[in-house]
Scaffold this active site. Structure first.
Site, PDB file in Angstrom:
ATOM      1  CG  HIS A 106      -1.757   4.995   3.092  1.00  0.00           C
ATOM      2  ND1 HIS A 106      -1.905   5.222   4.432  1.00  0.00           N
ATOM      3  CD2 HIS A 106      -2.446   3.862   2.830  1.00  0.00           C
ATOM      4  CE1 HIS A 106      -2.672   4.261   4.960  1.00  0.00           C
ATOM      5  NE2 HIS A 106      -3.010   3.428   4.002  1.00  0.00           N
ATOM      6  CB  THR A 153     -11.071   4.129 -15.422  1.00  0.00           C
ATOM      7  OG1 THR A 153     -12.016   3.767 -16.420  1.00  0.00           O
ATOM      8  CG2 THR A 153     -10.051   5.094 -16.000  1.00  0.00           C
ATOM      9  CB  SER A 163      -0.895  -0.017   1.241  1.00  0.00           C
ATOM     10  OG  SER A 163      -1.633   1.169   1.329  1.00  0.00           O
ATOM     11  CB  CYS A 196     -12.523   3.444  21.504  1.00  0.00           C
ATOM     12  SG  CYS A 196     -13.433   3.939  22.953  1.00  0.00           S
TER      13      CYS A 196
HETATM   14  C1  LIG Z   1      -0.776  -4.750   7.800  1.00  0.00           C
HETATM   15  C2  LIG Z   1      -1.775  -3.919   7.076  1.00  0.00           C
HETATM   16  N1  LIG Z   1      -2.540  -4.472   6.122  1.00  0.00           N
HETATM   17  C3  LIG Z   1      -3.444  -3.780   5.442  1.00  0.00           C
HETATM   18  C4  LIG Z   1      -3.655  -2.447   5.692  1.00  0.00           C
HETATM   19  C5  LIG Z   1      -4.691  -1.706   4.896  1.00  0.00           C
HETATM   20  O1  LIG Z   1      -4.091  -0.877   3.938  1.00  0.00           O
HETATM   21  P1  LIG Z   1      -4.931   0.341   3.300  1.00  0.00           P
HETATM   22  O2  LIG Z   1      -4.997   1.395   4.364  1.00  0.00           O
HETATM   23  O3  LIG Z   1      -4.109   0.772   2.133  1.00  0.00           O
HETATM   24  O4  LIG Z   1      -6.247  -0.180   2.905  1.00  0.00           O
HETATM   25  C6  LIG Z   1      -2.895  -1.816   6.679  1.00  0.00           C
HETATM   26  C7  LIG Z   1      -3.129  -0.393   7.012  1.00  0.00           C
HETATM   27  O5  LIG Z   1      -3.284  -0.038   8.167  1.00  0.00           O
HETATM   28  C8  LIG Z   1      -1.929  -2.572   7.395  1.00  0.00           C
HETATM   29  O6  LIG Z   1      -1.183  -2.027   8.354  1.00  0.00           O
END
Ligand SMILES: Cc1ncc(COP(=O)(O)O)c(C=O)c1O
Length: 385
Positions: free
Chosen positions: A201, A237, A199, A325
């Site tokens: 970000h 797309t 991912s 929480c």
């Molecule tokens: C280990 C793990 N898998 C999957 C995700 C999910 O990724 P995304 O936020 O890009 O959906 C995260 C994000 O917190 C993560 O830490």
């Protein structure tokens, strides 16, 4: 002063990444499926990003399928394999108790549709024992999904060994590498896995862009159906600017990986040493050897994690807890619980995850405030009792 110590939740977008993305949003609006000049310009952006992502994980570009992030990549791996292998009679899935909700919740959904599921135990250091996987595998196991690095404690699983065991029983192996890609070297060939999620970000790219790497020849169905995008594997797309951002972030990560990893590990180790020295009743959770360089998870005896998080935030320091929480009650972290930590310790732990912007000054700033905050929270708890 504000200090950000929550890079496992998300990272700031690198300016080089946002420059590329803004340029595309402003000037390159083509649809990558179009045959004309505008479309081909957009397609070239996808091709470049695919190569950059492939390079970062030692894969072939044609094996990379872009998704909307880690959650979709995990869903795609689990649901896609389940769909493809359902007719084969293999109706058993295995994951570990440490997995992210993207895997755990998907597993539960598949269980409701008749799939057998097994959650492997983990040891007190947050590692899955290969023997536990060996015992759980059957000739009906379709897929094993075990994350590479854990988001809460940072521990790294023995994925290569686990994947070998799965293959020996004819099962496929998926690893959620969202928290390891760009933090440590990730090589899909050396890991020997079939599917890997990442991912953008989490490594200075944009939110909403990620990828599932699918080893060539792996049987997997599409979960998003429609046009022939992504070689028929994921319709829709493409998010061209986001994907180009992912590609740029991957290029930058490949260049900085080793020196940045060493810098962050030294910074994290210093932070841990000072916390243990200056805050009585503190303890580190999880293996201190097998983990990514930027993460630490620390318990503070007698301190509710949520209160500590809020107090630190009021002082300008952003950390996180693994606890969720829900309806006013604090749910202990499923990761710490899976490790068998006593109930109180699962509720008084915070995660500190370092990143590019952090310096020794940030660690000093934290250490300047943390001991006093912990002491104050403990005295408040004593009064309340
Ligand atoms: C280990 C793990 N898998 C999957 C995700 C999910 O990724 P995304 O936020 O890009 O959906 C995260 C994000 O917190 C993560 O830490």
């Amino acid at each position: 002063m504000r200090v950000y110590f929550d890079h496992n939740a998300t990272t700031p977008v690198d300016p080089a990444v946002s420059d590329v993305m803004v340029g595309i949003l402003r000037q390159e609006f083509g649809n990558p499926s179009s045959v004309h000049h505008f479309g081909q310009l957009a397609k070239a952006r996808l091709d470049d990003a695919r190569s950059a992502v492939a390079m970062l994980i030692n894969a072939e570009a044609s094996e990379v399928v872009f998704t909307s992030g880690g959650t979709e990549a995990d869903n795609f791996a689990l649901r896609g394999v389940a769909e493809a292998l359902e007719p084969s009679g293999r109706r058993h899935l295995i994951a570990s108790g440490l997995e992210h909700e993207a895997v755990l919740t998907t597993l539960k959904a598949l269980a409701r549709r008749g799939w057998n599921t097994t959650l492997l135990p983990v040891d007190s250091t947050g590692i899955v024992a290969p023997a536990a996987l060996e015992a759980a595998l059957t000739d009906r196991t379709a897929l094993v999904s075990i994350m590479h690095a854990n988001n809460e404690i940072g521990t790294i699983q023995p994925v290569a060994e686990l994947a070998q065991l799965a293959h020996a029983r004819g099962a496929l192996f998926h690893t959620d590498a969202v928290q390891s890609v760009a933090k440590i070297p990730v090589d899909v060939r050396a890991l020997g896995v079939d599917l890997l999620s990442l991912s953008a970000h989490k490594f200075y790219g944009p939110k909403g862009a990620g990828a599932l790497w699918i080893r060539r020849g792996t049987r997997i169905g599409a979960i998003l159906t429609g046009g022939k995008h992504e070689r028929n594997r994921r319709a829709g797309t493409e998010n061209v600017a986001g994907i180009a951002g992912l590609g740029t972030a991957a290029e930058l990560a490949a260049r900085k990986l080793q020196p940045e990893g060493m810098r962050l590990a030294a910074l994290r180790d210093r932070l841990e040493r000072l916390v243990l020295e200056r805050v009585p009743g503190s303890a580190i959770n999880g293996s201190r050897e097998q983990r990514v360089p930027n993460t630490t998870n620390i318990s503070f005896e007698g301190v509710e994690a949520e209160s500590l998080l809020i107090a630190l935030d009021l002082d300008g320091i952003a950390v996180s807890t693994g606890s969720a929480c829900s309806s006013g009650t604090l749910e202990p972290s499923h990761v710490l619980r899976a490790m068998g930590l006593p109930a109180h310790r699962t509720q008084n732990s915070i995660r500190i995850s370092l990143g590019a912007g952090n310096t020794d000054q940030d660690v000093d700033f934290l250490l300047d405030r943390l001991p006093g905050i912990v002491q104050k929270l403990r005295s408040l708890t004593r009064v309340a009792r």
